[in-house]
Design a protein around this motif. Structure first.
Motif: not given
Length: 226
Positions: A8, A13, A29-30, A32-33, A35, A43-45
């Motif tokens: 992110s 990006k 990402y931690n 902000n996902k 876009d 995508l994985e938090k």
């Protein structure tokens, strides 16, 4: 599969689109996902300071994790003189900048050995390598990362697993744009090429490291000659 930490970030990006042409990406990402909508980007938090979350993510994508390239853009910086540093500063900086890389390597090396192929690409900065006022803890964590990468290269090169560190200078992005014009001019005086970098410079280095089976235990400086 490419595992990209810091997807992110501004650089992350921009790299997603380019790297997705090479392989599938597990983009972590931690807060902000990103876009984006790219079919082969997952995508994985995650909180990369938590070893349990790292293990869970790797187990979730176990069947896809072959020919792994690990890229970590995440870093915690700290601008404090030594007398002002507290225990929490040290813990947070080292958990992000070195411990997270050790945790991922712990779970990924076995898979890489089985594949007889793997790439670890870590990131540092020229400032961290050279040292500077107020960054003693940050620089210490990145120096540890270099030692860790060098050791990985010695342990696993025989399995076609390489490990390298890319050290960056000043780059186009939100952090640079937040600086006023006078500060930008001051920093550019440190750069022999008198210009800042762009994401293509980073992508080219990553592509080289992915393709090469003989560059390992190296530090690559992308900083305009700082």
């Amino acid at each position: 599969m490419i595992i990209l930490l810091g997807s992110s970030s501004g650089i992350g990006k921009k790299l997603l689109g380019q790297l997705s042409k090479i392989d599938e990406i597990l983009a972590l990402y931690n807060h902000n996902k990103p876009d984006i909508n790219i079919s082969n980007v997952y995508l994985e938090k995650i909180d990369i300071t938590k070893i349990e979350q790292i293990q869970n993510i790797i187990e979730k994508y176990n069947s896809k994790l072959t020919k792994i390239t690990f890229i970590n853009l995440v870093a915690t910086t700290l601008d404090k003189l030594v007398p002002d540093i507290n225990k929490e500063d040290v813990t947070k900086t080292f958990e992000t900048n070195i411990f997270s890389n050790i945790y991922f390597a712990k779970f990924l090396t076995k898979k890489m050995v089985n594949d007889k192929w793997g790439r670890f690409i870590f990131f540092s900065s020229s400032k961290a390598v050279k040292g500077d006022v107020g960054i003693s803890v940050y620089a210490s964590s990145k120096s540890s990362l270099i030692g860790f990468s060098n050791s990985l290269s010695k342990e696993y090169s025989r399995f076609n697993i390489t490990s390298n560190v890319i050290s960056l200078g000043y780059f186009e992005g939100a952090s640079w744009n937040r600086l006023n014009i006078e500060k930008q001019k001051e920093l550019l005086k440190e750069v022999p090429s008198k210009k800042i970098g762009n994401v293509n410079n980073i992508y080219n280095a990553i592509e080289l490291l992915i393709k090469s089976d003989y560059i390992t235990g190296s530090q690559i400086y992308i900083d305009g000659g700082i």
